[in-house]
Design an enzyme around this catalytic site. Sequence first.
Site, short mmCIF file in Angstrom:
data_model
loop_
_atom_site.label_atom_id
_atom_site.label_comp_id
_atom_site.label_asym_id
_atom_site.label_seq_id
_atom_site.Cartn_x
_atom_site.Cartn_y
_atom_site.Cartn_z
N ASN A 226 46.56 36.14 28.26
CA ASN A 226 46.70 35.01 28.81
C ASN A 226 45.78 33.66 28.70
O ASN A 226 44.64 34.05 29.23
CB ASN A 226 46.70 35.33 30.14
CG ASN A 226 46.95 34.28 31.38
OD1 ASN A 226 47.48 33.26 30.76
ND2 ASN A 226 46.97 34.64 32.62
N LYS B 169 45.56 30.99 29.47
CA LYS B 169 45.70 30.05 30.75
C LYS B 169 45.49 28.65 30.08
O LYS B 169 45.91 28.09 29.43
CB LYS B 169 44.34 30.44 31.66
CG LYS B 169 44.27 31.99 32.04
CD LYS B 169 43.68 32.34 33.11
CE LYS B 169 43.71 33.69 33.55
NZ LYS B 169 42.76 34.08 34.61
N HIS C 123 51.58 35.13 38.32
CA HIS C 123 49.99 35.34 38.35
C HIS C 123 49.42 34.88 39.55
O HIS C 123 49.78 34.06 40.14
CB HIS C 123 49.62 34.54 37.03
CG HIS C 123 48.25 34.74 36.62
ND1 HIS C 123 47.19 34.40 37.45
CD2 HIS C 123 47.79 35.61 35.87
CE1 HIS C 123 46.18 34.92 36.80
NE2 HIS C 123 46.38 35.71 35.92
N GLU D 24 47.03 33.16 40.11
CA GLU D 24 46.52 31.83 40.23
C GLU D 24 47.65 31.08 40.66
O GLU D 24 47.34 30.14 41.32
CB GLU D 24 45.86 31.34 38.78
CG GLU D 24 44.59 32.09 38.56
CD GLU D 24 44.08 32.29 37.26
OE1 GLU D 24 44.58 31.74 36.17
OE2 GLU D 24 43.08 32.94 36.94
N GLU E 236 46.91 43.46 38.79
CA GLU E 236 45.93 42.41 38.53
C GLU E 236 45.07 42.44 39.92
O GLU E 236 45.59 41.39 40.72
CB GLU E 236 46.19 41.20 37.87
CG GLU E 236 46.83 40.96 36.57
CD GLU E 236 46.61 40.04 35.86
OE1 GLU E 236 45.74 40.02 34.76
OE2 GLU E 236 47.01 39.01 36.10
N GLY F 127 38.75 37.28 36.26
CA GLY F 127 37.57 36.34 35.91
C GLY F 127 36.41 36.40 36.41
O GLY F 127 35.54 35.52 36.43
N SER G 59 39.41 41.27 34.16
CA SER G 59 38.06 41.42 33.41
C SER G 59 38.31 42.55 32.39
O SER G 59 37.24 43.24 32.26
CB SER G 59 36.79 41.50 34.34
OG SER G 59 36.81 40.51 35.03
P1 PGA Z 1 40.32 37.95 33.08
O1 PGA Z 1 41.90 37.26 33.43
O2 PGA Z 1 40.80 38.77 31.91
O3 PGA Z 1 39.88 36.63 32.32
O4 PGA Z 1 40.12 38.48 34.26
C1 PGA Z 1 43.04 38.34 33.41
C2 PGA Z 1 44.23 37.38 33.92
O5 PGA Z 1 43.91 36.38 34.70
O6 PGA Z 1 45.45 37.66 33.70
#
Ligand code: PGA
Length: 251
Positions: free
Chosen positions: A9, A11, A95, A97, A167, A173, A212
């Site tokens: 992803n 982003k 997601h 976010e 997640e 993140g 992460s």
């Molecule tokens: P990250 O993000 O691996 O940077 O923690 C994962 C995600 O948001 O799908």
Amino acid sequence: MRQPLVAGNWKMNGTTESITALVDGIKAGIDAVKTAEMVVCPPYVYLPMVAALLQGTAVRCGAQDVSDRESGAFTGEVAAGMLADIGCKYVIVGHSERRNLYGESDAFTARKFAAARKAGLVPIVCVGELLEEREEGITEQVVARQLDAVISLDGIAALESAVIAYEPVWAIGTGKTATPQQAQDVHAFIRGKLAGFDSKVAERVRILYGGSMNAANAAELLSMPDIDGGLVGGASLKPADFLAIGQASND
Ligand code: PGA
């Protein structure tokens, strides 16, 4: 047997130049990934370019979001049919976010999920709890509620042509990965919940871990019985790390 799936992803990151270099790096090392299906999810505007660059490879494209509508006067939206038209196979919906920064509800996410399937895309539906929800001990309720919205709109059989990504929001993140056991516990809960509706669907659906995940922790996470791959943010922007996560699921 569930084929492992590792989805990057990206982003809201990248330029024409950096994304070309990222795709070149992935293509150069992809042969070392033996079993996992590898997917990249670039920002919308780069999708046609990435799809063209990946033509002839086994790497598939996905989008990061999709409209719940089919077509028409919905300024700024992108329809699932358009994504299918330009060669996307997957799309991320719900997601954290989108849910937390843009206020997208369980019901809205479920409509996006249904729209994606209707257009022939495979939705990757994200579920997961906030830190305070984990601390309150309501992780399972939160994940169940998020899944129930999808099941009640689109039916349990729909999950057979979909992917779930667990997640935990506190792990995204932040560099704070869930331990393999913490992740496995929630994955097993999800599979068990689905089995209550349909054991065949529960056995077949792929459940990815996200939050992460990186080259150093992927092998241990992917060795857990109910973790079928990863949804990878930060580490998917570096070809070597993304490929290493794919290789971590080699037999
Ligand atoms: P990250 O993000 O691996 O940077 O923690 C994962 C995600 O948001 O799908």
